[in-house]
Design a protein around this motif. Structure first.
Motif, PDB file in Angstrom:
ATOM      1  N   CYS A 145      -3.065  -9.321 -11.246  1.00 57.22           N
ATOM      2  CA  CYS A 145      -3.063  -8.717  -9.904  1.00 57.22           C
ATOM      3  C   CYS A 145      -3.148  -7.197  -9.994  1.00 57.22           C
ATOM      4  O   CYS A 145      -3.869  -6.551  -9.222  1.00 57.22           O
ATOM      5  CB  CYS A 145      -1.800  -9.119  -9.143  1.00 57.22           C
ATOM      6  SG  CYS A 145      -1.716 -10.861  -8.689  1.00 57.22           S
ATOM      7  N   GLY A 146      -2.403  -6.630 -10.936  1.00 60.52           N
ATOM      8  CA  GLY A 146      -2.420  -5.177 -11.107  1.00 60.52           C
ATOM      9  C   GLY A 146      -3.803  -4.664 -11.462  1.00 60.52           C
ATOM     10  O   GLY A 146      -4.245  -3.626 -10.975  1.00 60.52           O
ATOM     11  N   ILE A 147      -4.506  -5.412 -12.313  1.00 62.18           N
ATOM     12  CA  ILE A 147      -5.867  -5.021 -12.692  1.00 62.18           C
ATOM     13  C   ILE A 147      -6.813  -5.155 -11.501  1.00 62.18           C
ATOM     14  O   ILE A 147      -7.627  -4.269 -11.225  1.00 62.18           O
ATOM     15  CB  ILE A 147      -6.356  -5.878 -13.886  1.00 62.18           C
ATOM     16  CG1 ILE A 147      -5.535  -5.553 -15.136  1.00 62.18           C
ATOM     17  CG2 ILE A 147      -7.846  -5.637 -14.150  1.00 62.18           C
ATOM     18  CD1 ILE A 147      -5.780  -6.496 -16.300  1.00 62.18           C
ATOM     19  N   VAL A 186       4.100   0.850   0.065  1.00 60.76           N
ATOM     20  CA  VAL A 186       4.743   1.916  -0.724  1.00 60.76           C
ATOM     21  C   VAL A 186       3.743   3.011  -1.071  1.00 60.76           C
ATOM     22  O   VAL A 186       2.529   2.837  -0.941  1.00 60.76           O
ATOM     23  CB  VAL A 186       5.378   1.346  -2.012  1.00 60.76           C
ATOM     24  CG1 VAL A 186       6.457   0.332  -1.678  1.00 60.76           C
ATOM     25  CG2 VAL A 186       4.323   0.732  -2.929  1.00 60.76           C
ATOM     26  N   ALA A 187       4.283   4.145  -1.525  1.00 60.50           N
ATOM     27  CA  ALA A 187       3.447   5.291  -1.882  1.00 60.50           C
ATOM     28  C   ALA A 187       2.567   4.962  -3.088  1.00 60.50           C
ATOM     29  O   ALA A 187       2.941   4.164  -3.961  1.00 60.50           O
ATOM     30  CB  ALA A 187       4.329   6.500  -2.201  1.00 60.50           C
ATOM     31  N   GLU A 189       1.063 -11.707  -1.406  1.00 62.39           N
ATOM     32  CA  GLU A 189       2.374 -11.098  -1.151  1.00 62.39           C
ATOM     33  C   GLU A 189       2.493  -9.758  -1.889  1.00 62.39           C
ATOM     34  O   GLU A 189       3.048  -8.792  -1.364  1.00 62.39           O
ATOM     35  CB  GLU A 189       3.490 -12.041  -1.614  1.00 62.39           C
ATOM     36  CG  GLU A 189       3.576 -13.344  -0.827  1.00 62.39           C
ATOM     37  CD  GLU A 189       4.280 -13.185   0.511  1.00 62.39           C
ATOM     38  OE1 GLU A 189       4.880 -12.128   0.752  1.00 62.39           O
ATOM     39  OE2 GLU A 189       4.218 -14.132   1.324  1.00 62.39           O
ATOM     40  N   PHE A 190       1.969  -9.714  -3.107  1.00 65.31           N
ATOM     41  CA  PHE A 190       2.029  -8.482  -3.904  1.00 65.31           C
ATOM     42  C   PHE A 190       1.193  -7.378  -3.245  1.00 65.31           C
ATOM     43  O   PHE A 190       1.589  -6.205  -3.239  1.00 65.31           O
ATOM     44  CB  PHE A 190       1.534  -8.761  -5.326  1.00 65.31           C
ATOM     45  CG  PHE A 190       1.730  -7.610  -6.275  1.00 65.31           C
ATOM     46  CD1 PHE A 190       2.912  -6.875  -6.289  1.00 65.31           C
ATOM     47  CD2 PHE A 190       0.730  -7.249  -7.169  1.00 65.31           C
ATOM     48  CE1 PHE A 190       3.094  -5.821  -7.174  1.00 65.31           C
ATOM     49  CE2 PHE A 190       0.900  -6.193  -8.053  1.00 65.31           C
ATOM     50  CZ  PHE A 190       2.086  -5.474  -8.054  1.00 65.31           C
ATOM     51  N   LYS A 191       0.066  -7.769  -2.686  1.00 68.06           N
ATOM     52  CA  LYS A 191      -0.776  -6.805  -1.982  1.00 68.06           C
ATOM     53  C   LYS A 191      -0.018  -6.168  -0.827  1.00 68.06           C
ATOM     54  O   LYS A 191      -0.105  -4.943  -0.598  1.00 68.06           O
ATOM     55  CB  LYS A 191      -2.040  -7.509  -1.457  1.00 68.06           C
ATOM     56  CG  LYS A 191      -3.018  -6.582  -0.749  1.00 68.06           C
ATOM     57  CD  LYS A 191      -4.247  -7.366  -0.293  1.00 68.06           C
ATOM     58  CE  LYS A 191      -5.247  -6.462   0.416  1.00 68.06           C
ATOM     59  NZ  LYS A 191      -6.437  -7.219   0.869  1.00 68.06           N
ATOM     60  N   GLN A 192       0.751  -6.948  -0.097  1.00 72.44           N
ATOM     61  CA  GLN A 192       1.538  -6.419   1.018  1.00 72.44           C
ATOM     62  C   GLN A 192       2.622  -5.466   0.529  1.00 72.44           C
ATOM     63  O   GLN A 192       2.897  -4.439   1.159  1.00 72.44           O
ATOM     64  CB  GLN A 192       2.157  -7.575   1.807  1.00 72.44           C
ATOM     65  CG  GLN A 192       1.137  -8.421   2.559  1.00 72.44           C
ATOM     66  CD  GLN A 192       1.774  -9.578   3.327  1.00 72.44           C
ATOM     67  OE1 GLN A 192       2.936  -9.503   3.706  1.00 72.44           O
ATOM     68  NE2 GLN A 192       1.013 -10.644   3.554  1.00 72.44           N
ATOM     69  N   ARG A 222       3.068   2.515  -7.167  1.00 70.32           N
ATOM     70  CA  ARG A 222       2.513   1.151  -7.210  1.00 70.32           C
ATOM     71  C   ARG A 222       2.439   0.611  -8.637  1.00 70.32           C
ATOM     72  O   ARG A 222       2.827  -0.524  -8.905  1.00 70.32           O
ATOM     73  CB  ARG A 222       1.132   1.122  -6.550  1.00 70.32           C
ATOM     74  CG  ARG A 222       1.204   1.359  -5.046  1.00 70.32           C
ATOM     75  CD  ARG A 222      -0.169   1.412  -4.399  1.00 70.32           C
ATOM     76  NE  ARG A 222      -0.047   1.679  -2.968  1.00 70.32           N
ATOM     77  CZ  ARG A 222      -1.077   1.844  -2.155  1.00 70.32           C
ATOM     78  NH1 ARG A 222      -2.325   1.757  -2.630  1.00 70.32           N
ATOM     79  NH2 ARG A 222      -0.879   2.096  -0.871  1.00 70.32           N
ATOM     80  N   ARG A 223       1.927   1.414  -9.552  1.00 73.02           N
ATOM     81  CA  ARG A 223       1.864   0.949 -10.945  1.00 73.02           C
ATOM     82  C   ARG A 223       3.260   0.769 -11.547  1.00 73.02           C
ATOM     83  O   ARG A 223       3.508  -0.255 -12.198  1.00 73.02           O
ATOM     84  CB  ARG A 223       1.020   1.901 -11.787  1.00 73.02           C
ATOM     85  CG  ARG A 223       0.853   1.408 -13.235  1.00 73.02           C
ATOM     86  CD  ARG A 223      -0.230   2.174 -13.960  1.00 73.02           C
ATOM     87  NE  ARG A 223       0.044   3.582 -13.995  1.00 73.02           N
ATOM     88  CZ  ARG A 223      -0.884   4.537 -13.946  1.00 73.02           C
ATOM     89  NH1 ARG A 223      -2.157   4.225 -13.825  1.00 73.02           N
ATOM     90  NH2 ARG A 223      -0.553   5.814 -14.007  1.00 73.02           N
ATOM     91  N   PRO A 224       4.193   1.730 -11.348  1.00 71.29           N
ATOM     92  CA  PRO A 224       5.560   1.493 -11.845  1.00 71.29           C
ATOM     93  C   PRO A 224       6.190   0.220 -11.279  1.00 71.29           C
ATOM     94  O   PRO A 224       6.905  -0.488 -11.994  1.00 71.29           O
ATOM     95  CB  PRO A 224       6.317   2.748 -11.388  1.00 71.29           C
ATOM     96  CG  PRO A 224       5.278   3.813 -11.337  1.00 71.29           C
ATOM     97  CD  PRO A 224       4.037   3.120 -10.874  1.00 71.29           C
ATOM     98  N   PHE A 225       5.941  -0.062  -9.998  1.00 77.04           N
ATOM     99  CA  PHE A 225       6.455  -1.307  -9.412  1.00 77.04           C
ATOM    100  C   PHE A 225       5.920  -2.519 -10.184  1.00 77.04           C
ATOM    101  O   PHE A 225       6.670  -3.437 -10.526  1.00 77.04           O
ATOM    102  CB  PHE A 225       6.032  -1.415  -7.943  1.00 77.04           C
ATOM    103  CG  PHE A 225       7.020  -0.828  -6.966  1.00 77.04           C
ATOM    104  CD1 PHE A 225       7.791   0.282  -7.311  1.00 77.04           C
ATOM    105  CD2 PHE A 225       7.183  -1.371  -5.704  1.00 77.04           C
ATOM    106  CE1 PHE A 225       8.698   0.822  -6.409  1.00 77.04           C
ATOM    107  CE2 PHE A 225       8.098  -0.841  -4.789  1.00 77.04           C
ATOM    108  CZ  PHE A 225       8.855   0.268  -5.147  1.00 77.04           C
TER     109      PHE A 225
END
Length: 477
Positions: free
Chosen positions: A360-362, A329-330, A321-324, A334-337
């Motif tokens: 997930c971010g990593i 988004v721009a 879901e996070f990947k979607q 993505r990192r701020p999100f």
């Protein structure tokens, strides 16, 4: 059309016709616009060899071409050629070379060139001064930029609202509130062509918002409404961020509603801003109010925030879901999100979920360079993380150290965590937050004497602490 110009010029050469000064300059410009740097230089050298004396227009073309490429050696070549030919630069040439210096990242040389220009009796125009202010602002030379502004006023040099707005933007970037207020006051007292516009007000909202001057920011917003100054998404974002940090949730909702009614189109940055406000909310009612705003702009993101709080949702679904969410988004948000989502989880005591989001971010490449290892030192680079994300990353790091100790593998002599030292006057300072967190944990990290915003611990100190805190350091694998 450019290709046709080149074709006719080459025909001239084949028929033996020698181009005049105007033709040489025009064709140089055509080649430069086509990005044919080698052809430009070849034609320039050929013309010089045939006795052609370049005019200021030709040198302006060369300067612009080298500037677009950020080629400082090329810019220096232009200056040397002008001196050797005996051509005095005019205003157009100076402006072109100044812009080129800016693109080449040479603020000191730009300043010297400007002083040479003034010394030669060439009066700068709005374009000259705007270019120089942009260069100073980019280099964070606030004192030089404000000194230039004083010279503008005392010498009566021309100013327009673009120049004023450039100065205001620089003040916003450097956190120069007092100076910005003087500039803004000057604009209000000037003739109609320099009156503050939407971007002027946005710069002031940015300054007050960054400095936590909530009442001033709100007053500026009310003035915009009263004077019917057009609202834009950047100003809306600055004000909402300010109100969110002050935990004035009802005001956030009001500002968002008014902005939408006035035609502001929410973008990814505004959505990220609202996401950060969720982490400041003190109760479910406030969270619901902000998610209600966010729902109007990005319903998928709201659904994901709600998903994070569901206990029976496994990592694989979160990951998918996070990947979607990220794909929609721009790139720059993505990192701020991810940072904001981790902050929200920590605020709601969903610590395991925070660790999953960091993982997930990593995996999705949002935190490159987070860890680095040598035989002598292990480093954790937290400079691109929010406070909550940095705390989560530190816990993960210590958990990894604990596992290495369990396997009885060798550890380096030194461990360091870098939070960075903010250059903005109003910077909150991740380093201060990390320092407080380390003290709360009782971790043996102390501020580095050599590098501001860094904390260091020796192997002996850290292993002893990790062994006594192994249970609290347990994190998800």
């Amino acid at each position: 059309m450019f290709d046709k110009a080149v074709e006719w010029f080459e025909r001239m050469y084949k028929t033996g016709l020698m181009p005049d000064e105007v033709t040489y300059s025009a064709v140089l410009d055509v080649y430069a616009m086509l990005g044919k740097v080698e052809e430009v230089l070849s034609l320039y050298e050929k013309g010089r060899a045939s006795g052609w004396k370049p005019d200021p227009i030709a040198f302006s073309v060369l300067g612009k071409m080298f500037g677009e490429a950020g080629d400082y050696d090329g810019i220096r070549y232009v200056l040397q050629e002008m001196k050797s030919v005996g051509v005095e630069p005019n205003l157009v040439v100076y402006n072109t070379l100044l812009e080129a210096m800016g693109k080449a990242g040479k603020p000191g040389l730009a300043r010297s060139l400007f002083e040479e220009m003034v010394g030669a009796g060439v009066v700068p125009n709005e374009k000259t001064l705007t270019a120089l202010v942009k260069i100073y602002g980019k280099a964070r030379w606030g004192r030089d930029a404000l000194g230039l502004w004083e010279r503008m006023r005392s010498n009566g040099w021309p100013m327009d609202f673009i120049l004023y707005n450039t100065l205001l933007s620089m003040c916003a970037d450097l956190g120069l509130e007092e100076e910005a207020e003087k500039l803004f006051g000057d604009m209000k007292g000037s003739d109609s062509k320099c009156m503050p516009d939407s971007w002027s007000y946005t710069a002031m909202l940015n300054i007050y918002g960054s400095g936590g001057k909530v009442e001033k920011a709100v007053s500026m917003f009310e003035e915009m409404l009263r004077l019917r100054v057009k609202l834009n998404v950047m100003g809306c974002t600055c004000l909402i961020q300010c109100l969110g940090k002050a935990k004035r949730i009802e005001d956030v909702v009001r500002v968002y509603g008014v902005s939408m009614d006035k035609g502001v189109q929410p973008d990814d940055r505004l959505c990220g801003c609202l996401l950060s406000v969720v982490s400041f909310c003190e109760n479910d009612v406030e969270v619901g109010m902000i998610l209600g705003c966010l729902e109007r702009a990005n319903p998928s993101l709201v659904a994901f925030v709600k998903l994070l709080g569901e206990e029976d949702v496994h990592l694989e679904r979160i990951k998918e879901e996070f990947k979607q969410i990220l794909n929609a988004v721009a790139l720059e948000v993505r990192r701020p999100f991810c940072n904001c989502l981790i902050d929200i989880c920590r605020k709601r005591n969903l610590h395991e979920r925070a660790h999953e989001l960091l993982y997930c971010g990593i995996v999705y490449g949002l935190y490159p360079g987070l860890h680095s290892k040598t035989a002598k030192e292990w480093t954790l680079n937290l400079r691109s993380l929010s406070v909550g994300a940095a705390q989560t990353a530190f816990e993960e790091w210590m958990g990894a150290v604990s596992k290495v100790m369990d396997r009885e593998e060798p550890l380096p002599q030194l461990f360091s965590a870098h939070a960075g030292a903010g250059t903005h006057k109003f910077s909150e300072g991740l380093a201060n937050a990390l320092d407080s967190h380390l003290k709360k944990l009782g971790a043996p990290f102390t501020p580095s004497e050599e590098k501001a915003g860094s904390f260091v611990a020796t192997r002996e100190e850290l292993t002893s602490w990790v062994q006594s805190n192994v249970q609290s350091l347990a994190v998800s694998a």
